[in-house]
Design a protein around this motif. Structure first.
Motif, mmCIF file in Angstrom:
data_model
loop_
_atom_site.group_PDB
_atom_site.id
_atom_site.type_symbol
_atom_site.label_atom_id
_atom_site.label_comp_id
_atom_site.label_asym_id
_atom_site.label_seq_id
_atom_site.Cartn_x
_atom_site.Cartn_y
_atom_site.Cartn_z
ATOM 1 N N PHE A 88 0.807 -1.223 0.000
ATOM 2 C CA PHE A 88 0.000 0.000 0.000
ATOM 3 C C PHE A 88 0.840 1.274 0.000
ATOM 4 O O PHE A 88 0.326 2.355 0.293
ATOM 5 C CB PHE A 88 -0.953 -0.017 1.210
ATOM 6 C CG PHE A 88 -1.921 -1.173 1.167
ATOM 7 C CD1 PHE A 88 -3.032 -1.135 0.353
ATOM 8 C CD2 PHE A 88 -1.689 -2.324 1.924
ATOM 9 C CE1 PHE A 88 -3.913 -2.205 0.298
ATOM 10 C CE2 PHE A 88 -2.568 -3.393 1.873
ATOM 11 C CZ PHE A 88 -3.674 -3.334 1.047
ATOM 12 N N SER A 89 2.131 1.129 -0.348
ATOM 13 C CA SER A 89 3.043 2.287 -0.485
ATOM 14 C C SER A 89 3.011 3.183 0.752
ATOM 15 O O SER A 89 2.886 4.414 0.652
ATOM 16 C CB SER A 89 2.687 3.097 -1.744
ATOM 17 O OG SER A 89 2.757 2.272 -2.888
ATOM 18 N N LEU A 113 -1.783 -2.725 12.422
ATOM 19 C CA LEU A 113 -1.390 -1.718 11.435
ATOM 20 C C LEU A 113 -2.545 -1.365 10.503
ATOM 21 O O LEU A 113 -2.604 -0.248 9.982
ATOM 22 C CB LEU A 113 -0.190 -2.214 10.633
ATOM 23 C CG LEU A 113 1.128 -2.304 11.423
ATOM 24 C CD1 LEU A 113 2.250 -2.836 10.543
ATOM 25 C CD2 LEU A 113 1.501 -0.948 12.016
ATOM 26 N N ASN A 114 -3.463 -2.298 10.290
ATOM 27 C CA ASN A 114 -4.669 -1.995 9.518
ATOM 28 C C ASN A 114 -5.434 -0.843 10.157
ATOM 29 O O ASN A 114 -5.985 0.019 9.463
ATOM 30 C CB ASN A 114 -5.549 -3.244 9.438
ATOM 31 C CG ASN A 114 -6.763 -3.070 8.547
ATOM 32 O OD1 ASN A 114 -6.672 -2.515 7.456
ATOM 33 N ND2 ASN A 114 -7.911 -3.542 9.018
ATOM 34 N N SER A 138 -4.991 3.158 8.939
ATOM 35 C CA SER A 138 -6.307 3.420 8.338
ATOM 36 C C SER A 138 -6.450 2.780 6.950
ATOM 37 O O SER A 138 -6.906 3.417 5.992
ATOM 38 C CB SER A 138 -6.561 4.938 8.242
ATOM 39 O OG SER A 138 -6.477 5.535 9.513
ATOM 40 N N LEU A 139 -6.098 1.506 6.849
ATOM 41 C CA LEU A 139 -6.179 0.795 5.576
ATOM 42 C C LEU A 139 -7.581 0.266 5.290
ATOM 43 O O LEU A 139 -7.929 0.003 4.145
ATOM 44 C CB LEU A 139 -5.167 -0.360 5.553
ATOM 45 C CG LEU A 139 -3.691 0.060 5.713
ATOM 46 C CD1 LEU A 139 -2.796 -1.161 5.775
ATOM 47 C CD2 LEU A 139 -3.279 0.975 4.567
ATOM 48 N N LEU A 142 -3.580 -11.660 2.733
ATOM 49 C CA LEU A 142 -2.217 -11.129 2.812
ATOM 50 C C LEU A 142 -1.361 -12.005 3.718
ATOM 51 O O LEU A 142 -0.202 -12.293 3.414
ATOM 52 C CB LEU A 142 -2.238 -9.684 3.332
ATOM 53 C CG LEU A 142 -2.716 -8.614 2.357
ATOM 54 C CD1 LEU A 142 -2.995 -7.314 3.088
ATOM 55 C CD2 LEU A 142 -1.657 -8.391 1.272
ATOM 56 N N GLY A 143 -1.955 -12.445 4.833
ATOM 57 C CA GLY A 143 -1.231 -13.280 5.776
ATOM 58 C C GLY A 143 -0.722 -14.565 5.171
ATOM 59 O O GLY A 143 0.335 -15.077 5.564
ATOM 60 N N ALA A 144 -1.450 -15.100 4.198
ATOM 61 C CA ALA A 144 -1.042 -16.349 3.537
ATOM 62 C C ALA A 144 0.298 -16.195 2.819
ATOM 63 O O ALA A 144 1.001 -17.188 2.600
ATOM 64 C CB ALA A 144 -2.122 -16.786 2.552
ATOM 65 N N GLN A 145 0.658 -14.954 2.472
ATOM 66 C CA GLN A 145 1.948 -14.721 1.820
ATOM 67 C C GLN A 145 3.113 -14.796 2.810
ATOM 68 O O GLN A 145 4.277 -14.922 2.412
ATOM 69 C CB GLN A 145 1.957 -13.349 1.137
ATOM 70 C CG GLN A 145 0.906 -13.178 0.059
ATOM 71 C CD GLN A 145 0.947 -11.792 -0.559
ATOM 72 O OE1 GLN A 145 2.027 -11.265 -0.841
ATOM 73 N NE2 GLN A 145 -0.219 -11.197 -0.788
#
Length: 289
Positions: free
Chosen positions: A79-80, A113-114, A118-119, A129-132
């Motif tokens: 998310f840069s 962090l989400n 404020s993602l 994402l966690g699966a990565q």
């Protein structure tokens, strides 16, 4: 800005390995739930664009080997995000124990962090994402009870199991998950009945859960590591309702309904095993007090 997240340990009520996939991962079916043994994750936003890992536990790496570090970097890269974060990990879950401590820390970092950044990602998006990061991270994001399939990243939530005591003991040895899987012979091992375990949880049938615990990896770990087998036999002889190794080990846990019996088992295990815990089954999300 800072935020606190609880990162609970998981136990496998059922762990079945179906076959080895073309991608070298194993196809699994696992029923997992959380227990009230948890790390505490403190996240502090930094203006500098860096990730810091802090912990008083000398076994916790402070670089990209740490799954919480990888979780923060994945969010930053995806998310840069140009802000940084300091992640303080207060360890309560024993390291390399088959209890998904590192995966739970990563999942707590994703959840925290989400919010901090404020993602506005959904739990499902965080789990994807966690699966990565690792096979158990997806389950840990949900912080509940679930059936996990694939290599662990396909998560189907279940209601929490009936409350009981969980006594855990970890011998002072390390177990290589890779070695356990390399020595696993799927043709000559009894497979747990995953559907029966799921049904027992749906029916809130405590005895049914105890009757259907199973872990195919025990067939390897108990043979290669006699200390694990000794602990399991001690728990069984102490009157546990069910006894099982979690993950690839070396931690073994007992389910016990009555507190007095759980306390006696805890006391007896302390005699020959340093890391012993007596906690409650959770199976649902909990915030820090």
């Amino acid at each position: 800005m800072y935020l606190l997240e609880k990162a609970p340990a998981k136990i496998n009520l059922s762990l079945d390995v179906l076959y080895k996939r073309p991608d070298e991962f194993h196809e699994v079916e696992m029923v997992m739930t959380t227990i009230d043994l948890a790390d505490r994750i403190e996240l502090i936003v930094l203006h500098e664009d860096r990730i810091e890992i802090k912990s008083e536990n000398r076994f916790v790496p402070n670089d990209e080997r740490n799954l919480a570090y990888r979780a923060a970097k994945l969010l930053k890269d995806t998310f840069s995000i140009k802000k940084g974060v300091r992640i303080y990990i207060e360890k309560q879950i024993p390291v390399a124990a088959g209890l998904a401590g590192g995966s739970s820390d990563a999942a707590a970092t994703l959840r925290g962090l989400n919010k901090l950044w404020s993602l506005n990602l959904t739990t499902k998006e965080l789990a994807e994402l966690g699966a990565q990061i690792g096979s158990d991270v997806s389950f840990c994001v949900y912080d509940s009870t679930a059936l996990a399939k694939g290599r662990g990243e396909q998560v189907i939530e279940l209601p929490p199991p009936p409350a009981c005591w969980v006594v855990l003991a970890k011998p002072a040895i390390g177990v290589s998950t890779q070695t356990v899987y390399q020595n696993l012979n799927l043709e000559n091992v009894p497979h747990p009945r995953t559907k029966n375990m799921v049904q027992a949880i749906l029916n809130q049938h405590y005895q049914g859960i105890c009757d259907h615990v199973g872990n195919v990896l025990e067939s390897v770990t108990l043979r290669l590591y006699p200390e694990v087998k000794q602990i399991k036999e001690h728990m069984e002889q102490s009157g546990a309702d069910a006894v099982l190794m979690s993950g690839s080990g070396p931690t073994v846990f007992a389910l016990v309904q009555h507190e007095s019996r759980a306390q006696r088992m805890y006391n007896s295990l302390k005699g020959f095993c340093e890391e012993v815990y007596m906690v409650r089954m959770l199976g649902y999300p909990q915030s820090l007090d």
